[in-house]
Motif scaffolding. Structure first.
Motif: not given
Length: 403
Positions: A4-9, A23-25, A208-209
């Motif tokens: 993965f290159e970023s969180v958006d990826d 976004t948190r996960l 925590f999910l």
């Protein structure tokens, strides 16, 4: 192997695999892949903890190894076992060939050394059966290791995990220590049936999910192509969230919401009614007591303005079945109440006098059924002779005291 290159990826790649992440996960997953630290996910059952590991393996192109934990599990089921079948076969072969091994030995000591060298093969990698933990360390290509429901295993297994998760190695006393070349992505899941040790949590990134928001859960249901129209799917998500607010033994999970949507689509439902939802409530509610609670709440969840008809059979006041509540009252009482219904004034003294009519309750205690007047005449108490009183317990006691 892709990275993965970023969180958006992370969000985009997991979405391609059918896993909707917020976004948190996604941030936690991104840090797991970059920091080479295990990820511990805790939360209620059915919120997507196991599915995250599967989606992560598919998104990164890694092989998935799964260790399903259970009560009483020991390290031999998680780390490795010795292949006793192969060892027994090797023993038979060695017995047949032992003569050839020591045939040219100059002395007894040399023969023993040769046999001892052959015996050491019994505990070598040739006869080592790797289990998920050891296999993830020995694997030549990177893998995703899923340690599912770690809270069900005994605390002894947690101690075994500490070496693997901290040093990325597994020690086998008979062989040595195996160390990985490429650390695996490790995902541990827990349903919070017990508290995990602080040492294990310290080695992991924690997440925590919980149950998702209504918008995200609707997006998840849509992504699974259940076949249910969007309007009904949105209404169904709201009903499921209402069921989760009840005090149920097991709240409906996201996967069960998806199953319910598919069930309604298969039945060709065009409108969500309390009847069809009650008939299919067992898809999301698994205990009998929970089913009764859910069925009782479904009319209100489908239509907040709905009224539930009374089924106790009571009429006005405390009457039963619509019958005249006062059919068995005496004639004056019935007449007085009739006059009251016509608007005339009622004399309360007449009503009380009618209730005090002798024999109103028939043959009861204190009435004389042989009097010939329907039991209206009271029973006369019998006369007790004087000599009977003299023979009573009290009289005899008095004479003894006098003596």
């Amino acid at each position: 192997m892709s990275q993965f290159e970023s969180v958006d990826d992370v969000i985009e790649t997991l979405t391609e695999q059918g896993y909707i992440a917020d976004t948190r996960l996604a941030t936690t997953v991104f840090l797991t892949t970059r920091l080479d630290k295990p990820l511990l996910i805790e939360g209620p059952a059915g919120v997507g903890k196991t599915e995250l590991a599967k989606a992560l393996a598919a998104a990164t192109g890694r092989r998935l190894l799964r260790l399903q934990c259970y009560e009483g599990q020991d390290e031999t089921k998680a780390l490795y076992e010795w292949d006793y079948g192969k060892q027994l076969l090797y023993t038979q072969i060695l017995r047949e060939k032992i003569g050839q091994v020591v045939a040219d030995a100059p002395d007894l000591e040399s023969a023993v050394d040769r046999i001892g060298a052959q015996e050491s093969v019994f505990f070598s990698e040739r006869f080592l059966a790797a289990r998920p933990l050891l296999e993830s360390i020995r694997s030549p290509e990177p893998v995703v290791l899923l340690i599912d429901e770690v809270d069900r295993a005994d605390e002894a297994l947690e101690a075994v995990l500490l070496e693997t998760l901290a040093e990325w190695q597994v020690s086998v006393p008979e062989v040595g220590t195996f160390t990985t070349k490429t650390p695996p992505y490790v995902v541990l899941t827990s349903n919070n049936t017990r508290d995990l040790s602080a040492a294990l949590k310290r080695r992991c990134l924690h997440l925590f999910l919980d149950y998702p928001t209504a918008e995200r859960e609707l997006e998840i249901v849509r992504s699974k192509n259940t076949g249910l129209p969007d309007a009904l799917a949105q209404q169904l998500v709201g009903i499921v969230r209402g069921l989760r607010e009840l005090e149920l033994r097991k709240s409906p999970s996201i996967s069960e919401t998806i199953d319910w949507a598919r069930t309604l689509a298969v039945l060709g439902v065009e409108e969500l009614t309390a009847t069809i939802l009650s008939d299919t409530a067992s898809v999301v509610v698994k205990y009998d007591k929970d089913v009764r609670k859910a069925i009782g709440a479904l009319p209100r969840l489908v239509d907040p303005n709905a009224t539930v008809p009374e089924t106790n059979g009571h009429g006005h006041g405390h009457g039963h079945g619509g019958h005249d509540d006062h059919a068995h009252d005496p004639e004056p009482v019935r007449r007085a109440r009739t006059d009251d219904e016509d608007g005339d004034e009622v004399d309360g003294r007449a009503i009380r006098a009618a209730k005090d009519t002798p024999g109103r309750f028939g043959h009861t205690y204190g009435s004389n059924p042989l009097s010939g007047d329907g039991g209206a005449s009271p029973i006369k108490p019998p006369k007790v002779p004087a000599e009977r009183g003299a023979r009573s317990f009290g009289a005899g006691l008095g004479r003894k005291r006098a003596l």
